[in-house]
Design a protein around this motif. Structure first.
Motif, PDB file in Angstrom:
ATOM      1  N   SER A 197       0.885  -7.657  -4.112  1.00  0.00           N
ATOM      2  CA  SER A 197      -0.068  -7.546  -3.910  1.00  0.00           C
ATOM      3  C   SER A 197      -0.506  -7.531  -5.784  1.00  0.00           C
ATOM      4  CB  SER A 197      -0.974  -6.568  -3.223  1.00  0.00           C
ATOM      5  OG  SER A 197      -0.504  -5.148  -4.037  1.00  0.00           O
ATOM      6  N   SER A 198       1.028  -7.128  -6.392  1.00  0.00           N
ATOM      7  CA  SER A 198       1.059  -6.599  -7.713  1.00  0.00           C
ATOM      8  C   SER A 198       1.715  -8.427  -7.929  1.00  0.00           C
ATOM      9  CB  SER A 198       1.622  -5.921  -8.085  1.00  0.00           C
ATOM     10  OG  SER A 198       1.090  -4.677  -7.524  1.00  0.00           O
ATOM     11  N   LEU A 199       2.303  -9.279  -7.346  1.00  0.00           N
ATOM     12  CA  LEU A 199       2.450 -10.660  -7.588  1.00  0.00           C
ATOM     13  C   LEU A 199       1.763 -11.006  -8.723  1.00  0.00           C
ATOM     14  CD1 LEU A 199       4.295 -12.062  -4.542  1.00  0.00           C
ATOM     15  CD2 LEU A 199       5.744 -11.164  -6.958  1.00  0.00           C
ATOM     16  N   PRO A 200       1.875 -11.973  -9.769  1.00  0.00           N
ATOM     17  CA  PRO A 200       1.053 -12.809 -10.786  1.00  0.00           C
ATOM     18  C   PRO A 200       0.514 -13.325  -9.770  1.00  0.00           C
ATOM     19  CG  PRO A 200       3.049 -13.071 -11.200  1.00  0.00           C
ATOM     20  CD  PRO A 200       2.994 -12.105  -9.870  1.00  0.00           C
ATOM     21  N   LYS A 201       0.650 -14.235  -8.444  1.00  0.00           N
ATOM     22  CA  LYS A 201      -0.423 -15.431  -7.490  1.00  0.00           C
ATOM     23  C   LYS A 201      -0.400 -14.616  -6.158  1.00  0.00           C
ATOM     24  CE  LYS A 201      -0.850 -19.031 -10.545  1.00  0.00           C
ATOM     25  NZ  LYS A 201      -0.829 -20.784 -10.537  1.00  0.00           N
ATOM     26  N   PRO A 202      -0.591 -13.647  -6.116  1.00  0.00           N
ATOM     27  CA  PRO A 202      -0.200 -12.783  -4.639  1.00  0.00           C
ATOM     28  C   PRO A 202      -1.207 -13.568  -3.612  1.00  0.00           C
ATOM     29  CG  PRO A 202      -1.353 -11.309  -5.391  1.00  0.00           C
ATOM     30  CD  PRO A 202      -1.844 -12.937  -6.425  1.00  0.00           C
ATOM     31  N   PRO A 203      -0.985 -13.737  -2.395  1.00  0.00           N
ATOM     32  CA  PRO A 203      -1.617 -14.370  -1.070  1.00  0.00           C
ATOM     33  C   PRO A 203      -2.238 -13.191  -1.175  1.00  0.00           C
ATOM     34  CG  PRO A 203       0.683 -13.231  -0.097  1.00  0.00           C
ATOM     35  CD  PRO A 203       0.935 -13.001  -1.901  1.00  0.00           C
ATOM     36  N   PHE A 204      -3.499 -13.053  -0.126  1.00  0.00           N
ATOM     37  CA  PHE A 204      -4.319 -12.832   0.497  1.00  0.00           C
ATOM     38  C   PHE A 204      -3.750 -11.761   1.077  1.00  0.00           C
ATOM     39  CE2 PHE A 204      -7.559 -11.636   3.291  1.00  0.00           C
ATOM     40  CZ  PHE A 204      -8.860 -11.476   2.427  1.00  0.00           C
ATOM     41  N   CYS A 205      -3.927 -10.549   0.661  1.00  0.00           N
ATOM     42  CA  CYS A 205      -3.425  -9.503   0.979  1.00  0.00           C
ATOM     43  C   CYS A 205      -4.176  -8.630   1.793  1.00  0.00           C
ATOM     44  CB  CYS A 205      -2.532  -8.259   0.281  1.00  0.00           C
ATOM     45  SG  CYS A 205      -1.305  -9.136  -0.470  1.00  0.00           S
TER      46      CYS A 205
ATOM     47  N   ILE B  90       7.488 -15.096   0.826  1.00  0.00           N
ATOM     48  CA  ILE B  90       5.968 -14.798   0.677  1.00  0.00           C
ATOM     49  C   ILE B  90       5.943 -15.931  -0.124  1.00  0.00           C
ATOM     50  CG2 ILE B  90       6.694 -14.257  -1.359  1.00  0.00           C
ATOM     51  CD1 ILE B  90       4.127 -13.205   1.423  1.00  0.00           C
ATOM     52  N   ALA B  91       6.486 -16.641  -1.068  1.00  0.00           N
ATOM     53  CA  ALA B  91       5.908 -18.286  -1.690  1.00  0.00           C
ATOM     54  C   ALA B  91       5.197 -19.421  -0.553  1.00  0.00           C
ATOM     55  CB  ALA B  91       7.371 -18.221  -2.232  1.00  0.00           C
ATOM     56  N   GLN B  92       5.784 -19.176   0.254  1.00  0.00           N
ATOM     57  CA  GLN B  92       4.981 -20.081   1.008  1.00  0.00           C
ATOM     58  C   GLN B  92       3.792 -19.999   2.197  1.00  0.00           C
ATOM     59  OE1 GLN B  92       6.043 -23.120   0.771  1.00  0.00           O
ATOM     60  NE2 GLN B  92       8.223 -22.115  -0.727  1.00  0.00           N
ATOM     61  N   ILE B  93       3.747 -18.535   1.442  1.00  0.00           N
ATOM     62  CA  ILE B  93       2.780 -17.583   2.753  1.00  0.00           C
ATOM     63  C   ILE B  93       1.321 -18.024   1.432  1.00  0.00           C
ATOM     64  CG2 ILE B  93       2.209 -15.648   3.608  1.00  0.00           C
ATOM     65  CD1 ILE B  93       4.702 -16.617   4.704  1.00  0.00           C
ATOM     66  N   ASP B  94       0.407 -17.825   2.541  1.00  0.00           N
ATOM     67  CA  ASP B  94      -1.584 -17.925   1.594  1.00  0.00           C
ATOM     68  C   ASP B  94      -1.994 -16.837   2.814  1.00  0.00           C
ATOM     69  OD1 ASP B  94      -1.455 -20.966   2.257  1.00  0.00           O
ATOM     70  OD2 ASP B  94      -1.206 -21.256   3.784  1.00  0.00           O
ATOM     71  N   ILE B  95      -1.666 -15.761   3.531  1.00  0.00           N
ATOM     72  CA  ILE B  95      -1.788 -14.457   3.684  1.00  0.00           C
ATOM     73  C   ILE B  95      -1.060 -14.365   4.447  1.00  0.00           C
ATOM     74  CG2 ILE B  95      -3.307 -13.715   5.785  1.00  0.00           C
ATOM     75  CD1 ILE B  95      -5.383 -15.947   5.262  1.00  0.00           C
ATOM     76  N   PHE B  96      -0.594 -12.859   4.099  1.00  0.00           N
ATOM     77  CA  PHE B  96       0.181 -11.219   3.845  1.00  0.00           C
ATOM     78  C   PHE B  96      -1.251 -10.345   4.997  1.00  0.00           C
ATOM     79  CE2 PHE B  96       2.649  -7.864   2.678  1.00  0.00           C
ATOM     80  CZ  PHE B  96       3.586  -7.710   3.430  1.00  0.00           C
ATOM     81  N   ILE B  97      -0.244  -9.754   6.162  1.00  0.00           N
ATOM     82  CA  ILE B  97      -1.121  -9.173   6.646  1.00  0.00           C
ATOM     83  C   ILE B  97       0.396  -7.691   7.023  1.00  0.00           C
ATOM     84  CG2 ILE B  97      -2.029  -8.460   8.759  1.00  0.00           C
ATOM     85  CD1 ILE B  97      -3.115 -11.087   9.161  1.00  0.00           C
ATOM     86  N   SER B  98       0.246  -6.607   6.210  1.00  0.00           N
ATOM     87  CA  SER B  98       0.986  -5.708   6.203  1.00  0.00           C
ATOM     88  C   SER B  98       0.564  -4.950   7.501  1.00  0.00           C
ATOM     89  CB  SER B  98       1.236  -5.194   4.742  1.00  0.00           C
ATOM     90  OG  SER B  98       2.150  -3.829   4.802  1.00  0.00           O
ATOM     91  N   VAL B  99       0.980  -4.802   8.898  1.00  0.00           N
ATOM     92  CA  VAL B  99       1.005  -4.379  10.008  1.00  0.00           C
ATOM     93  C   VAL B  99       1.669  -3.097   9.937  1.00  0.00           C
ATOM     94  CG1 VAL B  99       0.119  -3.930  12.312  1.00  0.00           C
ATOM     95  CG2 VAL B  99      -0.442  -6.418  10.704  1.00  0.00           C
TER      96      VAL B  99
END
Length: 400
Positions: free
Chosen positions: A317-325, A270-279
């Motif tokens: 989504s609760s990370l201090p700096k989350p990607p767009f979730c 996740i550290a390298q991710i800009d957008i996280f899509i949880s399907v």
């Protein structure tokens, strides 16, 4: 409420066919391309005509088939120029070792090589040949030249060949080539340079050595979203639970089994991710104590203690700096209310809702997108089309 349609302009493709047994696959490819709404024009080499007839492609595409550099008619009296000017892409499938060698050498001694040399549109080739021809240093040098010149090489695959040998050189299947063409035709590149992580499919939580609990999920929607993100130019990591699907040609595919497996992989990426899509349809519970041996059947009741699984989406989504979730919610009742509650609970900018009864396992669905702007309905369509609409909506929010 808004209803999203996102129409796609009709594309035109020139299908080049060279001599080889794999030419029979080109007929299925022409059918699939036409069925997908792509206008197909066909050019065949003289060698290709020895394997399959031009009438087949005229019937499948509804357009004339060109085979001769010296053929003249009112429409295309300079076919090597005009044919390549009127299409959005050229795809040569199959591309024989001979054709690849001539193309790499800049030769123009038949209609197909000439129009490839005179083109001003992208060129893709799908090699098909015997494994030894594929492995020959001359072929590999020619392929390197083409790649350096900006030609896209699609395949080949490994498998049993017409000569009876097994190895690299089989042309990709028609459905795989269609996927590559669809990806190349997505010219918006809305996610160019972005890293997207998609989870898909169910998870499987073991009970004992042979049994487990899972969710009813085919993985079709998650795989479609990964494909659509890839088409939009993103580098896609697909984390997949157990499915029977052929995955899209993403940057990275990671297969997992349990919810804990999926969580650990997502956290590592996740550290390298800009957008996280949880399907993914992640199991909400797992067995507290998994038996290492098969539990024997008896006449007595069997009680199994279940404990909650981690919430992967909420964790990210609760990370201090989350990607767009982006989350998904499959509900059986009170769809909008339950989905919006989930979105707010997990602090998501976007949640995709659908009715489980109509969406799971099917090839098409209706989706409702919920964001801070309200409700947006994606009217019923094939899942790959819904995924493309979803990616466009994600981009509109992500770029705000």
């Amino acid at each position: 409420m808004t209803t999203c349609t996102f129409p796609i302009a009709k594309k035109r493709l020139l299908l080049g066919i060279t001599g080889g047994v794999a030419a029979y696959k080109a007929a299925e490819l022409a059918r699939l391309l036409t069925q997908d709404g792509i206008e197909v024009h066909t050019v065949m080499t003289q060698a290709a005509c020895q394997f399959v007839g031009s009438a087949t492609f005229q019937a499948l595409t509804g357009n004339p088939v060109y085979t001769d550099l010296w053929e003249t008619n009112a429409t295309h009296n300079m076919a090597h120029i005009s044919l390549s000017r009127n299409v959005d892409m050229i795809l040569v499938a199959p591309a024989s070792a001979d054709f690849i060698a001539r193309l790499a050498g800049g030769m123009a001694n038949d209609l197909l090589t000439t129009l490839c040399l005179a083109r001003d549109c992208p060129l893709m080739v799908a090699p098909a040949m015997n494994r030894q021809m594929w492995e020959n240093p001359a072929t590999q040098r020619n392929l390197s030249v083409l790649q350096h010149d900006g030609v896209k090489i699609i395949g080949p695959a490994s498998g049993e060949q017409a000569c009876g040998e097994i190895g690299m050189g089989r042309m990709l299947e028609a459905c795989e080539l269609l996927q590559a063409v669809s990806a190349a035709f997505q010219t918006d590149n809305l996610l160019q340079g972005k890293n997207v992580l998609v989870t898909a499919g169910p998870t499987f939580e073991a009970i004992d050595a042979v049994r487990g609990i899972t969710n009813n999920s085919s993985g079709k929607m998650g795989y479609a979203v990964a494909q659509a993100a890839m088409e939009a130019g993103a580098k896609v990591t697909l984390v997949s639970g157990p499915t029977c699907l052929t995955p899209p040609a993403v940057e990275k595919l990671i297969r997992v089994v349990s919810a804990h497996d999926m969580l650990h992989v997502v956290q590592a990426e996740i550290a390298q991710i800009d957008i996280f899509i949880s399907v993914a349809a992640v199991a909400d519970y797992r067995v507290e104590k998994v038996s290492q041996q098969k539990l024997k059947k008896s006449e007595s009741k069997l009680s199994i203690a279940l404990i909650p699984n981690p919430d992967i989406l909420k964790t990210i989504s609760s990370l201090p700096k989350p990607p767009f979730c982006v989350g998904f919610a499959a509900e059986t009742e009170n769809l909008e209310r339950n989905a919006e509650m989930k979105r707010r609970k997990k602090n998501l900018p976007l949640l995709v809702a659908n009715l489980a009864q109509t969406a799971i396992g099917s090839n098409d669905c209706e989706l409702i997108l919920l964001d801070d702007g309200g409700k947006h309905v994606l009217s019923k369509a094939p899942k790959i089309e819904q995924a493309r609409r979803l990616i466009k909506h994600i981009c509109s929010l992500y770029q705000q």
